[in-house]
Design an enzyme around this catalytic site. Structure first.
Site, PDB file in Angstrom:
ATOM      1  N   ARG A  84      -9.513   0.520   9.330  1.00 22.91           N
ATOM      2  CA  ARG A  84      -8.838  -0.884   9.959  1.00 22.91           C
ATOM      3  C   ARG A  84     -10.180  -1.781  10.574  1.00 22.91           C
ATOM      4  NH1 ARG A  84      -3.236   0.477   9.182  1.00 22.91           N
ATOM      5  NH2 ARG A  84      -2.178  -1.567   9.415  1.00 22.91           N
ATOM      6  N   ARG A  96      11.371  -0.881  11.012  1.00 18.39           N
ATOM      7  CA  ARG A  96      10.461  -0.462  11.948  1.00 18.39           C
ATOM      8  C   ARG A  96      10.197  -1.415  13.046  1.00 18.39           C
ATOM      9  NH1 ARG A  96       4.841   0.329   8.398  1.00 18.39           N
ATOM     10  NH2 ARG A  96       4.044  -0.710  10.090  1.00 18.39           N
ATOM     11  N   ARG A 141       0.120  -8.706  13.900  1.00 15.62           N
ATOM     12  CA  ARG A 141      -0.496  -7.844  12.792  1.00 15.62           C
ATOM     13  C   ARG A 141      -1.432  -8.566  11.802  1.00 15.62           C
ATOM     14  NH1 ARG A 141       4.480  -5.139  11.040  1.00 15.62           N
ATOM     15  NH2 ARG A 141       3.077  -3.963   9.569  1.00 15.62           N
ATOM     16  N   ARG A 166      11.346  -5.728   5.219  1.00 18.94           N
ATOM     17  CA  ARG A 166      11.148  -4.027   4.774  1.00 18.94           C
ATOM     18  C   ARG A 166      12.288  -3.363   5.622  1.00 18.94           C
ATOM     19  NH1 ARG A 166       5.307  -1.668   5.329  1.00 18.94           N
ATOM     20  NH2 ARG A 166       5.428  -2.597   7.485  1.00 18.94           N
ATOM     21  N   LYS A 195       0.930  -1.059  -0.021  1.00 20.18           N
ATOM     22  CA  LYS A 195      -0.028   0.021  -0.057  1.00 20.18           C
ATOM     23  C   LYS A 195       0.796   1.150   0.072  1.00 20.18           C
ATOM     24  CE  LYS A 195      -2.123  -1.143   3.771  1.00 20.18           C
ATOM     25  NZ  LYS A 195      -1.284  -2.275   4.125  1.00 20.18           N
TER      26      LYS A 195
HETATM   27  P1  ADP Z   1       1.134  -1.783   7.651  1.00 24.99           P
HETATM   28  O1  ADP Z   1       2.507  -1.688   7.029  1.00 24.99           O
HETATM   29  O2  ADP Z   1       0.958  -3.047   8.466  1.00 24.99           O
HETATM   30  O3  ADP Z   1       0.011  -1.498   6.555  1.00 24.99           O
HETATM   31  P2  ADP Z   1       0.822   0.506   9.177  1.00 24.99           P
HETATM   32  O4  ADP Z   1       2.021   1.763   8.943  1.00 24.99           O
HETATM   33  O5  ADP Z   1      -0.348   1.040   8.413  1.00 24.99           O
HETATM   34  O6  ADP Z   1       1.190  -0.685   8.688  1.00 24.99           O
HETATM   35  O7  ADP Z   1       0.492   0.438  10.645  1.00 24.99           O
HETATM   36  C1  ADP Z   1       1.234   0.537  11.577  1.00 24.99           C
HETATM   37  C2  ADP Z   1       0.286   0.273  12.990  1.00 24.99           C
HETATM   38  O8  ADP Z   1      -0.482   1.638  13.450  1.00 24.99           O
HETATM   39  C3  ADP Z   1      -0.765  -0.765  13.199  1.00 24.99           C
HETATM   40  O9  ADP Z   1      -0.275  -2.023  13.555  1.00 24.99           O
HETATM   41  C4  ADP Z   1      -1.611  -0.171  14.244  1.00 24.99           C
HETATM   42  O10 ADP Z   1      -0.848  -0.283  15.645  1.00 24.99           O
HETATM   43  C5  ADP Z   1      -1.352   1.401  13.774  1.00 24.99           C
HETATM   44  N1  ADP Z   1      -2.490   1.937  12.893  1.00 24.99           N
HETATM   45  C6  ADP Z   1      -2.136   2.229  11.814  1.00 24.99           C
HETATM   46  N2  ADP Z   1      -3.507   2.815  11.191  1.00 24.99           N
HETATM   47  C7  ADP Z   1      -4.392   2.326  12.097  1.00 24.99           C
HETATM   48  C8  ADP Z   1      -5.775   2.331  12.288  1.00 24.99           C
HETATM   49  N3  ADP Z   1      -6.579   2.985  11.089  1.00 24.99           N
HETATM   50  N4  ADP Z   1      -6.534   2.059  13.463  1.00 24.99           N
HETATM   51  C9  ADP Z   1      -6.000   1.600  14.329  1.00 24.99           C
HETATM   52  N5  ADP Z   1      -4.595   1.387  14.345  1.00 24.99           N
HETATM   53  C10 ADP Z   1      -3.887   1.861  13.284  1.00 24.99           C
HETATM   54  P1  ADP Z   2       2.069  -1.937   3.050  1.00 25.11           P
HETATM   55  O1  ADP Z   2       2.274  -0.322   3.187  1.00 25.11           O
HETATM   56  O2  ADP Z   2       1.148  -2.307   2.488  1.00 25.11           O
HETATM   57  O3  ADP Z   2       2.633  -2.436   4.538  1.00 25.11           O
HETATM   58  P2  ADP Z   2       4.884  -1.778   1.834  1.00 25.11           P
HETATM   59  O4  ADP Z   2       4.406  -0.724   0.617  1.00 25.11           O
HETATM   60  O5  ADP Z   2       5.618  -0.890   2.928  1.00 25.11           O
HETATM   61  O6  ADP Z   2       3.457  -2.365   2.160  1.00 25.11           O
HETATM   62  O7  ADP Z   2       5.523  -2.906   1.221  1.00 25.11           O
HETATM   63  C1  ADP Z   2       5.997  -3.847   2.229  1.00 25.11           C
HETATM   64  C2  ADP Z   2       7.622  -4.609   1.663  1.00 25.11           C
HETATM   65  O8  ADP Z   2       7.247  -5.053   0.544  1.00 25.11           O
HETATM   66  C3  ADP Z   2       8.465  -3.274   1.425  1.00 25.11           C
HETATM   67  O9  ADP Z   2       9.602  -3.810   1.834  1.00 25.11           O
HETATM   68  C4  ADP Z   2       8.290  -2.969  -0.066  1.00 25.11           C
HETATM   69  O10 ADP Z   2       9.708  -2.410  -0.581  1.00 25.11           O
HETATM   70  C5  ADP Z   2       8.151  -4.391  -0.688  1.00 25.11           C
HETATM   71  N1  ADP Z   2       7.109  -4.481  -1.712  1.00 25.11           N
HETATM   72  C6  ADP Z   2       6.216  -3.659  -2.067  1.00 25.11           C
HETATM   73  N2  ADP Z   2       5.759  -3.858  -3.287  1.00 25.11           N
HETATM   74  C7  ADP Z   2       6.267  -5.000  -3.703  1.00 25.11           C
HETATM   75  C8  ADP Z   2       5.941  -5.993  -4.842  1.00 25.11           C
HETATM   76  N3  ADP Z   2       5.171  -5.330  -5.835  1.00 25.11           N
HETATM   77  N4  ADP Z   2       6.850  -6.870  -5.052  1.00 25.11           N
HETATM   78  C9  ADP Z   2       7.745  -7.002  -4.025  1.00 25.11           C
HETATM   79  N5  ADP Z   2       8.157  -6.265  -2.739  1.00 25.11           N
HETATM   80  C10 ADP Z   2       7.185  -5.434  -2.669  1.00 25.11           C
END
Ligand code: ADP
Ligand code: ADP
Length: 211
Positions: free
Chosen positions: A92, A155, A166, A126, A16
């Protein structure tokens, strides 16, 4: 063309953030991400709205959800100053989805589909650039620049233990949100397991078709 209002859904690690950065640049929209907003406010005192934890940082490290009232307020504030946007990380759970209804209309709702095994591999590999916020992966997307490579960080919640929690929280709370948009017939599914470039081509096509 008016600036699109995009919601991107998908499991942790689905891509995402990676795709949102491209959308923000290409469609000139704001990237609204609750995860980044919460990481910037890790130490905020939220003990009055949570029984067990005192700060968003502690909740994130445990892999649990930050209370709805905290994230609802973040999103409401961010949306009030954005024309077009890509919303990433929210809603979420179903309560947040209902809250979002009252805040804005959406032009596109899309979800990135990726297998569980691949999600775990992506999350544990990541790495983030603390200076630019750019997202990397040790294997799939390492930085070319050595200076960048040296400053990359992992992270706190991308450890195997927190990732497992998660993903559990995702299946319990967030997967039902995807079903909700699917039941309404507005959900666009994108194969997130392709290369980032191929995912982007599909994402771009879905958005251009919708607006
Ligand atoms: P991901 O890479 O898993 O999509 P995010 O960066 O979106 O992770 O979220 C990291 C953490 O921040 C989540 O595991 C949660 O603890 C918190 N968080 C983010 N967005 C929300 C939300 N909309 N509601 C509740 N907690 C959230
Ligand atoms: P999210 O926001 O959904 O948690 P991220 O965009 O942070 O996901 O991506 C999670 C990990 O996967 C990162 O290390 C990123 O570089 C890698 N990644 C993202 N898209 C792809 C893809 N299409 N193929 C392989 N690795 C990917």
């Amino acid at each position: 063309m008016a600036q699109p209002r995009i919601l991107i859904l998908g499991a942790p690690g689905a891509g995402k953030g990676t795709q949102s950065a491209r959308m923000a640049e290409h469609f000139d929209v704001e990237h609204i991400t609750t995860g980044d907003a919460l990481r910037a406010n890790k130490e905020m005192d939220i003990s009055d709205v949570h029984d067990e934890y005192d700060t968003p940082g502690e909740i994130m490290e445990a892999g649990e959800l930050v209370p709805d009232e905290v994230v609802n307020a973040i999103v409401e504030e961010a949306l009030s100053s954005a024309d077009g946007f890509v919303l990433d990380g929210y809603p979420r759970n179903r309560a947040q989805a209902e809250e979002l209804e009252g805040m804005t209309d959406l032009d596109v709702v899309l979800t990135l589909e990726v297998s569980e095994e691949e999600l775990i591999h992506r999350l544990t590999g990541r790495r983030m650039d603390p200076e630019t916020g750019d997202i990397y992966h040790l294997e799939y997307n390492p930085p070319e620049d050595e200076t960048v490579e040296e400053r990359l960080i992992q992270r706190d919640d991308d450890t195997e233990e927190t990732v497992t929690e998660r993903l559990r929280v995702y299946h319990e709370n967030t997967a039902p949100v995807i079903d909700l948009y699917d039941e309404r017939g507005v959900l666009e599914r994108v194969d997130g397991e392709q290369s980032p470039e191929d995912v982007w081509a599909d994402v771009q096509a879905v958005i251009e078709d919708a607006v």
